[in-house]
Each structure stands twice: as C-alpha cells, then as structure tokens.
Design a protein around this motif. Structure first.
Motif, short mmCIF file in Angstrom:
data_model
loop_
_atom_site.label_atom_id
_atom_site.label_comp_id
_atom_site.label_asym_id
_atom_site.label_seq_id
_atom_site.Cartn_x
_atom_site.Cartn_y
_atom_site.Cartn_z
N ASP A 84 -25.51 14.26 15.66
CA ASP A 84 -26.61 14.70 15.11
C ASP A 84 -27.51 14.03 14.56
O ASP A 84 -27.35 12.67 13.63
CB ASP A 84 -25.46 15.37 13.87
N ASN B 252 -21.48 22.06 12.33
CA ASN B 252 -21.25 20.51 11.48
C ASN B 252 -20.21 20.00 11.17
O ASN B 252 -20.22 20.73 10.07
CB ASN B 252 -22.95 20.68 10.19
N GLU C 196 -20.39 18.55 15.78
CA GLU C 196 -21.99 17.25 15.28
C GLU C 196 -21.26 16.30 14.43
O GLU C 196 -20.75 16.87 12.96
CB GLU C 196 -22.94 18.40 14.74
N GLU D 9 -25.64 26.88 17.39
CA GLU D 9 -25.77 25.82 16.10
C GLU D 9 -25.02 27.05 14.84
O GLU D 9 -26.47 28.05 14.35
CB GLU D 9 -27.03 25.33 16.07
MG MG Z 1 -26.63 20.21 12.86
#
Ligand code: MG
Ligand code: C2E
Ligand code: MG
Ligand code: MG
Length: 282
Positions: A179, A118, A150, A59
């Motif tokens: 998420d 993200n 995400e 990530e």
């Molecule tokens: Mg995340």
C-alpha cells in the motif's frame, strides 16, 4: 528571536501538548470500549480493472462512529490503536467482518470479487498472524484467493521477519499488496525478493499526475517496473478522467478512487457495484 520570545513560545506550547496528551488518552479509553459497543463499521471502495471497467475488488476501510464526536477518521484513531496495541483485536474484527461480508455476497450469487484488508504494523509483527487468518478463513469458508492483505513498505524494513511472515501468509493462498507504494523505503532488492503480488501507487503521485511531470514520471516508472517484475499495479486516489486516461496509457491494471466511488457502506456497495453471477430469467 531572543530567549524571552522563545520562553513565551515554550510556555504557550506546553499546555497545548498536555491537552493533546489528555485528548489522546481520552480517545484511547473510548477506543478500548468501541469494539464491544459496536461503534465500528466498514465501508468498501471498489477497485476497477481498467481494461474492462469491471469491479474486481473492494478495499475495506474502517470507520468509527464515536457516540459524542461522531465519525472519527482512521487517520486519527489508527495511530492510537496501533500504539496502545488495541489495533490487534480491532484488526481481527476488520478481518472477520470483511471476509464474512465477502463470503455472504458470494453465497448470495454475486460475481466473486477480492477484498483488500489493511494490516497494521503490530498485526503484521504477530508470529501467529497466518494461523489466525487461516482459522478465520476456514471458519467462514472463504477461499483465500479472494483475500488481499495490504501492508506498507515500512513493515518490510526488518527484512527477515517480513520475508518469513509474507511466506507464511502466501502459503495460505492470499494476495499481498504494498500500500502507499513510493512513499516508503523499499529497495529494489526487497521488491525482487519479497513474495508480493501487487503495488498500490500512493495517492500523492496520482493526485496531480497531470500537473506535475515528476509525478507522471514516477507513476509511469512504478507501473513499468511492476510489469517487468510480474506484479499487479493499482493506482490509488483516481479522481478524474485525465488521470484515468494517463493510467490506461501506462497499462496500469487497476484503479481506485473517487472517480469511481468513495468508500460506501455494504448495502450501497451491493446495490451499486455487485453483479449477479448468472442473469436470472425474468
Ligand atoms: Mg489501503
Ligand atoms: P489507505 O489504505 O491508503 O486507504 C485509502 C484512503 O484513501 C482511504 O482513506 C480512502 O477513503 C481514501 N481515498 C480513496 N480514494 C480517494 C480519492 O480519490 N481521493 C482522496 N482524496 N482520497 C481517496 P480512509 O478511509 O480515511 O483511510 C485512511 C487510512 O487509514 C488508510 O489508507 C489506511 O492506512 C488506514 N486504515 C483504514 N482502515 C483501516 C483498517 O481497517 N486497518 C488498518 N490497519 N488501517 C486502516
Ligand atoms: Mg494504508
Ligand atoms: Mg494507500
């Protein structure tokens, strides 16, 4: 409390609020220049396939090295970036940087892994997001199957907009994860119909899964539901072996957390977690 006491409290509160607004404005101004000044960088946290302990993903997490304050947490600056709209160019920088890094590692001959990025609400609401991501991936030459986006449950509240956007993104060939799953308002109906690939169980349920039987029930239920809906499931915030053992028992697919590693800079990630595709004869 009588009225006078409350008055005192109110008078004390106003300057604090003004301070906060001033502080925010200052941060927002600094944030406005942070991109061009190169104050951002990404750290990467490994995602581990529980069955084999292989690193199958990472990530990308944003860091801001403020010239005076030092490291500012994304928890503090992402909301400001979001409200000011700055998150759009910043988010694009994150997408490009993370995808470029992943492609560079593939070209260097490492076993390919997936990069999770993200997305913020503002980014997700852009009608041309899929087009932008498509252009970025083509420009870099990264196969979309190595990209995972995400989003959070709150982004799916406007059902039709989310559905259309997710379909456009899915058509590119990227993965979609939810998420912080369990902290929002997704209905089971959405889960059934949204084109998503993975649930990431929120850290708050995983963190005291061994002490709190309600959390154990929640983690176990989310995992089992994910299996039935043919979704992948990743546990966030795994910090100890007991949690890992519990997640294995539940057949959770992947895990992420300090037990494996904190998010680290690219060079350290490469050294500690990447494996060459083919072992070179020595
Ligand atoms: Mg995340
Ligand atoms: P998130 O996406 O849920 O990311 C996971 C957060 O949990 C990260 O915090 C990570 O460092 C932390 N974490 C991971 N494992 C553990 C663990 O075992 N224990 C504990 N206590 N924490 C763990 P971080 O990096 O501070 O990021 C916070 C949030 O900021 C992220 O939560 C995400 O919502 C947001 N964020 C970070 N980078 C970006 C970005 O590039 N774009 C956007 N839109 N949001 C971002
Ligand atoms: Mg998040
Ligand atoms: Mg999370």
């Amino acid at each position: 409390h009588n009225a006078k006491d409350q008055g005192v409290e109110i008078r004390r509160y106003i300057p604090a609020m003004q301070m906060k607004a001033k502080e925010r404005l200052k941060l927002e101004n600094d944030l406005r220049r942070a991109l061009e000044r190169g104050e951002f960088y990404l750290v990467y946290q490994p995602q581990v396939l529980l069955e084999t302990e292989e690193i199958v993903g990472m990530e990308a997490l944003l860091r801001w090295n403020h010239p005076k304050r030092g490291l500012v947490s994304p928890v503090d600056f992402i909301p400001i970036a979001e409200e000011s709209g700055l998150i759009v160019p910043i988010g694009e920088w994150v997408l490009k940087t993370a995808c470029m890094q992943n492609k560079m590692w593939q070209d260097a001959g490492y076993h390919p892994i997936c990069v999770s990025i993200n997305l913020s609400m503002r980014q997700f609401l852009q009608p041309n997001l899929a087009g932008k991501i498509d252009a970025i991936l083509k420009d870099i030459g990264l196969d979309p199957c190595y990209v995972d986006l995400e989003i959070t449950e709150s982004m799916t509240l406007d059902k039709e907009t989310a559905f259309d956007q997710l379909n456009r993104l899915k058509r590119l060939g990227v993965c979609i994860s939810i998420d912080d799953f369990g902290t929002g308002y997704s209905s089971l109906h959405y889960l059934k119909n949204m084109p998503i690939d993975r649930l990431k169980i929120d850290r708050s349920f995983v963190s005291d899964v061994m002490e709190d039987s309600n959390n154990a029930a929640i983690v176990s239920t989310i995992t089992s539901m994910a299996h039935h809906l043919k979704l992948k499931v990743t546990a966030e915030g795994v910090e100890n072996k007991d949690q890992l053992h519990f997640l294995r028992q539940q057949h959770c697919h992947e895990a992420q957390g300090y037990l494996f590693s904190k998010p680290v800079k690219a060079a350290e990630f490469e050294q500690s977690f990447l494996r060459p595709l083919l072992e070179m004869p020595s």
